[in-house]
Design an enzyme around this catalytic site. Structure first.
Site, PDB file in Angstrom:
ATOM      1  N   GLY A 257      27.547  20.926 -25.998  1.00  0.00           N
ATOM      2  CA  GLY A 257      28.820  21.303 -26.591  1.00  0.00           C
ATOM      3  C   GLY A 257      29.718  22.008 -25.600  1.00  0.00           C
ATOM      4  O   GLY A 257      29.537  21.899 -24.374  1.00  0.00           O
ATOM      5  N   ASP A 258      30.679  22.758 -26.130  1.00  0.00           N
ATOM      6  CA  ASP A 258      31.645  23.430 -25.264  1.00  0.00           C
ATOM      7  C   ASP A 258      30.990  24.461 -24.360  1.00  0.00           C
ATOM      8  O   ASP A 258      31.460  24.713 -23.252  1.00  0.00           O
ATOM      9  CB  ASP A 258      32.730  24.097 -26.118  1.00  0.00           C
ATOM     10  CG  ASP A 258      33.679  23.075 -26.728  1.00  0.00           C
ATOM     11  OD1 ASP A 258      33.943  22.052 -26.077  1.00  0.00           O
ATOM     12  OD2 ASP A 258      34.160  23.308 -27.850  1.00  0.00           O
ATOM     13  N   GLY A 259      29.896  25.087 -24.823  1.00  0.00           N
ATOM     14  CA  GLY A 259      29.201  26.042 -23.972  1.00  0.00           C
ATOM     15  C   GLY A 259      28.643  25.388 -22.723  1.00  0.00           C
ATOM     16  O   GLY A 259      28.745  25.939 -21.621  1.00  0.00           O
TER      17      GLY A 259
ATOM     18  N   THR B  29      28.745  21.450 -31.405  1.00  0.00           N
ATOM     19  CA  THR B  29      29.413  21.745 -32.668  1.00  0.00           C
ATOM     20  C   THR B  29      30.927  21.673 -32.535  1.00  0.00           C
ATOM     21  O   THR B  29      31.620  21.174 -33.424  1.00  0.00           O
ATOM     22  CB  THR B  29      28.993  23.139 -33.166  1.00  0.00           C
ATOM     23  OG1 THR B  29      27.574  23.182 -33.282  1.00  0.00           O
ATOM     24  CG2 THR B  29      29.618  23.447 -34.518  1.00  0.00           C
TER      25      THR B  29
ATOM     26  N   ARG C 146      49.211  21.350 -23.037  1.00  0.00           N
ATOM     27  CA  ARG C 146      48.824  20.132 -22.337  1.00  0.00           C
ATOM     28  C   ARG C 146      47.901  20.491 -21.194  1.00  0.00           C
ATOM     29  O   ARG C 146      48.042  21.549 -20.569  1.00  0.00           O
ATOM     30  CB  ARG C 146      50.059  19.408 -21.798  1.00  0.00           C
ATOM     31  CG  ARG C 146      50.936  18.818 -22.894  1.00  0.00           C
ATOM     32  CD  ARG C 146      52.199  18.208 -22.304  1.00  0.00           C
ATOM     33  NE  ARG C 146      51.898  17.300 -21.193  1.00  0.00           N
ATOM     34  CZ  ARG C 146      52.808  16.759 -20.394  1.00  0.00           C
ATOM     35  NH1 ARG C 146      54.095  17.038 -20.600  1.00  0.00           N
ATOM     36  NH2 ARG C 146      52.454  15.950 -19.428  1.00  0.00           N
TER      37      ARG C 146
ATOM     38  N   ASP D 109      49.967  20.211 -17.251  1.00  0.00           N
ATOM     39  CA  ASP D 109      51.357  20.600 -16.988  1.00  0.00           C
ATOM     40  C   ASP D 109      51.491  21.872 -16.167  1.00  0.00           C
ATOM     41  O   ASP D 109      52.597  22.345 -15.927  1.00  0.00           O
ATOM     42  CB  ASP D 109      52.133  20.751 -18.300  1.00  0.00           C
ATOM     43  CG  ASP D 109      51.590  21.867 -19.187  1.00  0.00           C
ATOM     44  OD1 ASP D 109      50.547  22.456 -18.834  1.00  0.00           O
ATOM     45  OD2 ASP D 109      52.208  22.146 -20.231  1.00  0.00           O
TER      46      ASP D 109
ATOM     47  N   GLU E 134      33.041  31.790 -24.989  1.00  0.00           N
ATOM     48  CA  GLU E 134      32.080  32.647 -24.300  1.00  0.00           C
ATOM     49  C   GLU E 134      32.742  33.977 -23.940  1.00  0.00           C
ATOM     50  O   GLU E 134      33.903  34.009 -23.507  1.00  0.00           O
ATOM     51  CB  GLU E 134      31.577  31.962 -23.022  1.00  0.00           C
ATOM     52  CG  GLU E 134      30.922  30.619 -23.250  1.00  0.00           C
ATOM     53  CD  GLU E 134      29.618  30.725 -24.024  1.00  0.00           C
ATOM     54  OE1 GLU E 134      28.941  31.774 -23.915  1.00  0.00           O
ATOM     55  OE2 GLU E 134      29.264  29.772 -24.741  1.00  0.00           O
TER      56      GLU E 134
END
Length: 316
Positions: free
Chosen positions: A84-86, A109, A233, A236, A292
């Site tokens: 996941g993002d972790g 998640t 974005r 950018d 985190e």
């Protein structure tokens, strides 16, 4: 896998990339075990595409980052985060500022960076095939990253109400899973208060304001699709800074569901600012980047254009 590694280090010397050899960085616990279950089919799909796959599982966050940095320094053709993002956050600490591309097999998640990049979600074989195709075509999307307190982040630096929910949820031992954060959210709603902030954008003057939360977005969302910085974005060179001013519990409860569509930005209590550098000061507030903990404010963040190359499907 919990805890944060130490501050991000500058990239060491890299060996000549071996584009046919890649490294899978795996979090077995991601998505209640989906990380472990996804690693095998993802690796099989990558091998079917003619790639040599090395798998790395860290004993903890710091060990995972160390092993990932060793793979990058050794010339791996790509670092692929499975989880996941972790896990993506840990991988960013190894590839940011290097020529090594990042692949994402998003089975956690939240999966906010993968979602923002239009990558497959919870489809490990499809994600692996997209990574292999991008490598074969030499196709990588160059994205900005935020850098705060020595830590790279791809999504959102959160502070205020949302970070207090994280603080409380991290202290709780029951219930488990996402329900724990729902309980923490209700508890923090009962104690809702605005916090005095000092905010500085780029080289502008210090601004003093009261805010329920301040979110600094390199990307648009956190928490599994909450588009807190919906207009942000990834390419950018600027952060979108979402400031939610003082508000009542009833107002927050009315506005909160709109975060998933990004329509909360039109509410009078919400202000959006843009800058390439942001400094936040507030007493008793923890900053979280990509979910985190970074530590207590004050914190400064800068947007680093083109800091990472992400392997993306055609048209993503």
């Amino acid at each position: 896998m919990t805890g944060r590694p130490g501050a991000a280090q500058g990239p060491g010397p890299e060996a000549t990339p071996r584009t046919h050899e890649i490294t899978l960085l795996v979090n077995p616990a991601a998505g209640r075990g989906r990380g472990a279950r996804a690693a095998a089919p993802a690796a099989a799909a990558l091998r079917e595409a003619g790639l040599k796959v090395h798998q790395v599982v860290g004993e903890d966050a710091a060990d995972a980052v160390r092993r990932a940095r060793e793979a990058v320094a050794g010339g791996t053709g790509a670092l692929v985060a499975v989880g996941g993002d972790g896990m993506v956050s840990l991988a960013l600490q190894a590839v940011a500022g290097t020529a090594t591309p990042l692949g994402v097999v998003a089975v956690g998640t939240g999966n906010d960076l993968a979602r923002a990049c239009g990558l497959p979600l919870r489809e490990p074989v499809a994600a692996a095939r997209a990574i292999a195709a991008a490598l074969a075509a030499g196709r990588a999307r160059r994205l900005d990253l935020g850098l705060a307190g020595g830590t790279w982040f791809g999504g959102v630096l959160a502070s205020g109400f949302d970070s207090r929910v994280n603080d409380r949820g991290n202290r709780m031992r029951w219930p488990r899973g996402r329900l724990r954060y729902d309980v923490a959210l209700l508890a923090e709603l009962a104690a809702l208060r605005a916090v005095p902030y000092r905010l500085r954008l780029d080289d502008g003057p210090w601004q003093e304001l009261d805010a329920t939360l301040v979110a600094v977005g390199n990307g648009p969302s956190y928490g599994g699709g909450m588009r807190i910085c919906a207009g942000a974005r990834l390419d950018d060179g600027l952060f979108d800074v979402t400031v939610v001013g003082p508000c009542s519990r009833s107002t927050l409860l009315r506005v909160f569901p709109r975060v998933y569509r990004g329509t909360h930005l039109g509410h009078p209590v919400v202000t959006v600012l843009r800058a390439s550098r942001v400094t936040l000061e507030a007493q008793g507030v923890t900053g979280y980047a990509d979910g985190e903990p970074l530590g207590p404010l004050p914190l400064s963040a800068r947007c680093v254009p083109g800091a990472v190359r992400v392997l993306a499907a055609a048209g993503a």
